[in-house]
Design a protein around this motif. Structure first.
Motif, mmCIF file in Angstrom:
data_model
loop_
_atom_site.group_PDB
_atom_site.id
_atom_site.type_symbol
_atom_site.label_atom_id
_atom_site.label_comp_id
_atom_site.label_asym_id
_atom_site.label_seq_id
_atom_site.Cartn_x
_atom_site.Cartn_y
_atom_site.Cartn_z
ATOM 1 N N TRP A 83 36.458 -26.509 36.976
ATOM 2 C CA TRP A 83 35.431 -27.542 36.872
ATOM 3 C C TRP A 83 35.903 -28.887 37.395
ATOM 4 O O TRP A 83 35.095 -29.772 37.631
ATOM 5 C CB TRP A 83 34.964 -27.700 35.423
ATOM 6 C CG TRP A 83 34.204 -26.532 34.902
ATOM 7 C CD1 TRP A 83 33.472 -25.620 35.620
ATOM 8 C CD2 TRP A 83 34.089 -26.139 33.548
ATOM 9 N NE1 TRP A 83 32.911 -24.705 34.781
ATOM 10 C CE2 TRP A 83 33.277 -24.988 33.509
ATOM 11 C CE3 TRP A 83 34.593 -26.648 32.360
ATOM 12 C CZ2 TRP A 83 32.960 -24.350 32.317
ATOM 13 C CZ3 TRP A 83 34.282 -26.007 31.174
ATOM 14 C CH2 TRP A 83 33.473 -24.868 31.155
ATOM 15 N N LEU A 84 37.205 -29.066 37.544
ATOM 16 C CA LEU A 84 37.736 -30.351 38.023
ATOM 17 C C LEU A 84 37.606 -30.443 39.540
ATOM 18 O O LEU A 84 37.826 -29.457 40.252
ATOM 19 C CB LEU A 84 39.208 -30.497 37.640
ATOM 20 C CG LEU A 84 39.534 -30.635 36.163
ATOM 21 C CD1 LEU A 84 41.042 -30.558 35.948
ATOM 22 C CD2 LEU A 84 38.970 -31.934 35.599
ATOM 23 N N ARG A 89 42.198 -31.796 39.920
ATOM 24 C CA ARG A 89 42.855 -30.533 39.574
ATOM 25 C C ARG A 89 44.338 -30.613 39.903
ATOM 26 O O ARG A 89 45.192 -30.238 39.094
ATOM 27 C CB ARG A 89 42.201 -29.373 40.307
ATOM 28 C CG ARG A 89 42.714 -28.017 39.837
ATOM 29 C CD ARG A 89 42.024 -26.830 40.509
ATOM 30 N NE ARG A 89 40.585 -26.971 40.550
ATOM 31 C CZ ARG A 89 39.866 -27.022 41.680
ATOM 32 N NH1 ARG A 89 40.463 -26.931 42.849
ATOM 33 N NH2 ARG A 89 38.559 -27.149 41.634
ATOM 34 N N ALA A 123 37.395 -31.849 32.108
ATOM 35 C CA ALA A 123 36.790 -30.734 32.838
ATOM 36 C C ALA A 123 35.398 -30.413 32.299
ATOM 37 O O ALA A 123 34.478 -30.126 33.076
ATOM 38 C CB ALA A 123 37.691 -29.500 32.751
#
Length: 153
Positions: A83-84, A89, A123
């Motif tokens: 989700w990042l 990330r 996230a």
């Protein structure tokens, strides 16, 4: 390793009934209104700490030599990394590895746990596009005016 739970008061009343359990399991002492305590033999504790140090350093070597592989390994264990955004990330992986290595070396793992919780929350925000947009701004003004509390000074 197995664990067995006892009330803290049971331990205080009769430690000789609790301590033999350490031959086969770690003991969780449950306390009302406070964090539980864990009793374990020093040999098991040291084995866990040494294993963690080796695993953390091995992961750090992998990350230095092949950052994509390290990210893939962490993403498999921490699926919310997907989700990042890419830049975050990479930052997350670097920060988590740094905290893990420092914690493994010192035995202080709370900074790693806090960072893990923080990144997981980040996230989750990114997983909601509307919320992510709102939190990126722009923000109008400085917010509402707050009256200064009256004090003794």
């Amino acid at each position: 390793m197995a664990t067995k739970s006892f009330s803290y008061s049971a331990f205080l009343r009769g430690p000789s009934e609790v301590l033999p359990t350490l031959d086969t399991a770690d003991v969780i002492l449950e306390r009302r209104g406070d964090e539980n305590l864990i009793l374990m033999r020093a040999e098991r504790f040291e084995a866990g700490a040494a294993s963690l140090r080796i695993a953390a350093r091995a992961m750090a070597i992998v990350a230095r030599r092949n950052s994509d592989l390290a990210e893939d390994v962490l993403a498999e264990e921490l699926p919310w990394l997907t989700w990042l955004p890419d830049a975050e990330r990479h930052e997350c992986v670097r920060e988590l590895l740094a905290h893990l290595i420092a914690g493994a070396d010192t035995g202080e793992l709370l900074p790693f746990a806090r960072s893990l919780t923080s990144w997981r929350s980040t996230a989750v925000v990114w997983s909601d596009p509307q919320l992510a947009r709102e939190l990126q701004g722009p923000f109008s003004g400085d917010g509402p005016e707050v009256v200064r509390p009256k004090g003794d000074s």
